[in-house]
Enzyme design. Sequence first.
Site, PDB file in Angstrom:
ATOM      1  N   LYS A   1       0.871  -1.166   0.000  1.00 26.17           N
ATOM      2  CA  LYS A   1       0.000   0.000   0.000  1.00 26.17           C
ATOM      3  C   LYS A   1       0.913   1.223   0.000  1.00 26.17           C
ATOM      4  O   LYS A   1       1.636   1.485   0.964  1.00 26.17           O
ATOM      5  CB  LYS A   1      -0.924  -0.025   1.219  1.00 26.17           C
ATOM      6  CG  LYS A   1      -2.025   1.033   1.181  1.00 26.17           C
ATOM      7  CD  LYS A   1      -1.518   2.317   1.787  1.00 26.17           C
ATOM      8  CE  LYS A   1      -2.578   3.413   1.746  1.00 26.17           C
ATOM      9  NZ  LYS A   1      -2.021   4.710   2.192  1.00 26.17           N
TER      10      LYS A   1
ATOM     11  N   GLY B   1       4.576   3.775  10.580  1.00 27.16           N
ATOM     12  CA  GLY B   1       3.801   5.014  10.512  1.00 27.16           C
ATOM     13  C   GLY B   1       3.370   5.481  11.885  1.00 27.16           C
ATOM     14  O   GLY B   1       4.052   5.239  12.888  1.00 27.16           O
ATOM     15  N   SER B   2       2.239   6.130  11.922  1.00 30.15           N
ATOM     16  CA  SER B   2       1.772   6.768  13.152  1.00 30.15           C
ATOM     17  C   SER B   2       1.153   5.762  14.113  1.00 30.15           C
ATOM     18  O   SER B   2       0.708   4.679  13.726  1.00 30.15           O
ATOM     19  CB  SER B   2       0.729   7.838  12.820  1.00 30.15           C
ATOM     20  OG  SER B   2      -0.467   7.239  12.350  1.00 30.15           O
TER      21      SER B   2
ATOM     22  N   GLU C   1       5.545  -0.650  13.325  1.00 30.83           N
ATOM     23  CA  GLU C   1       6.398   0.328  14.011  1.00 30.83           C
ATOM     24  C   GLU C   1       5.601   1.625  14.068  1.00 30.83           C
ATOM     25  O   GLU C   1       5.315   2.229  13.027  1.00 30.83           O
ATOM     26  CB  GLU C   1       7.709   0.531  13.262  1.00 30.83           C
ATOM     27  CG  GLU C   1       8.629   1.543  13.905  1.00 30.83           C
ATOM     28  CD  GLU C   1       9.748   1.983  12.982  1.00 30.83           C
ATOM     29  OE1 GLU C   1      10.067   3.192  12.975  1.00 30.83           O
ATOM     30  OE2 GLU C   1      10.288   1.134  12.246  1.00 30.83           O
TER      31      GLU C   1
ATOM     32  N   CYS D   1      12.502   8.212  12.684  1.00 31.07           N
ATOM     33  CA  CYS D   1      11.785   7.528  13.756  1.00 31.07           C
ATOM     34  C   CYS D   1      12.650   7.355  14.989  1.00 31.07           C
ATOM     35  O   CYS D   1      12.141   7.073  16.082  1.00 31.07           O
ATOM     36  CB  CYS D   1      11.286   6.172  13.274  1.00 31.07           C
ATOM     37  SG  CYS D   1      12.577   5.117  12.581  1.00 31.07           S
TER      38      CYS D   1
END
Length: 519
Positions: free
Chosen positions: A166, A221-222, A245, A282
């Site tokens: 995606k 991502g978030s 993550e 990150c």
Amino acid sequence: MTAAPVWSVDPRTGQRREQAAVEATGADVDRAVRAAHDARAALADRPARAALLRTAARLLDEDHERVVAAADAETALGTARLTGELARTTAQLRAFAALVDEGSFLDVRIDHADAAQTPPRPDLRRWKVPLGVVAVYAASNFPLAFSVPGGDTASALAAGCPVVVKAHPGHPATSELCAGLLRRAAAEEGLPEDVVVLVHGFDAGVALVGHPLVAAAGFTGSVRGGRALFDAAAARPVPIPFHGELGSLNPVVVTEDAAAERAEEIGAGLAASMTLGTGQFCTKPGFVLVPAGPAGDRLVDALAGEVSGAAAGVMLDHRMRDAFVAGVRERAELPGVEAPVPPGADGDHGVRPGVLTVPAAALAAGDGHDALLEECFGPVTVVCRHAGDAEAAAVLARLPGNLTATVHLSGAEAAGAGGRAGPLLAELTGLAGRVLVNGWPTGVAVAPAQHHGGPYPAATSTATSVGGTAVERWLRPVVYQSAPQALLPPELRDDGPPGVPRRVNGSPEAGGGAARRTP
């Protein structure tokens, strides 16, 4: 109904560049997953998988100018940073190809039948097999190394799993270009192109994690987005592993002796780390425990001086920029918080890096300062001034899980003097997946011993997304009991292929190869 267009946007101006793709419908996602599922058998051949990974790396290297230019146009990360990221990406692909050749990830274990045991032991042969189609959710801040050709895709293909990616909406054109190169690599190696399929759109991401033929998912991502997908993966009629993550504060602890010994050096290093890539790593050190007093003051002054002289930057997209501006404003307005270098907006498109400070007493008491204990994506760090070990420990006890945790020690402390370093290291071990001493967490080496993960919300599993053991996420163990040799996979037969590491009757097999029966 016409599918919604997906636009490539220049974050430096906020203007659309080109239509890169269209959003996938539910029917499109179904076709993509089924096509990937149909390609599984072709990936059963280990040499073919290794060749695919090496060819993908070669094609990306050969087209590096176009790949880097596309990524820079959509992310504003700069050609120097992206050139290094592409090198890391192709190195990952080659490292996983070598892992496939070597075969230790198969974890082959053979126990021959032994009637003399109580109870008698049958012939048992165990190894690991691929789970099936893996859904990969691309990251915003690494358009190459954690996106379409990144570590999740590389490790899944190494395991023998087809991938449906995606794409991240922040770099759709880069995603299309990279997916095309991976599919071309498959074709060149005689494999179905659909071992890698790309889809776009929010709804496609939701549909993907719920598709019955998707066997596992990887996400970077978030916290909000990752947790929603994690919950969806767990709520399926047949739940699947979701390796996410999600977010990390990456705390740093500076001891009193370390600050006294090299305050200016630590302040400068912290400034360089927290502003690297406009604070969009990150592993950015976002929370720093610094002792109160003159030595700590020197450190904060050095940090503020470096950050105030740092250039403004452009974030990955305007949505992230707006979230950063709102986030630092919220934090700066909390009682007791000061801003030696105010972070915030710079014109219509950029952001200024900054530093916030807060007394440890406010945080240890849980006095409405929870926002300071959450990641703020962008170039800001929070310096927490503490009055001693007890106050620092009280703050650390409130921190969530992290990817990294760092301690800066004096030379004497690092040598074992005083006895404080060991307990402090143990305390940080409970908070993070990677614990650093006298270093900075930005920069994640791609190496067999690496671990990139940590307690929730840093990750949703105990696995790593970087390093050779990342392949383990996409495998499951299977044991064959009393199976005829002719029906076993070659790696499990007595005359199996040489070189594949195996344990036979509990002991490592010398040099790999044949699992000969003992007399």
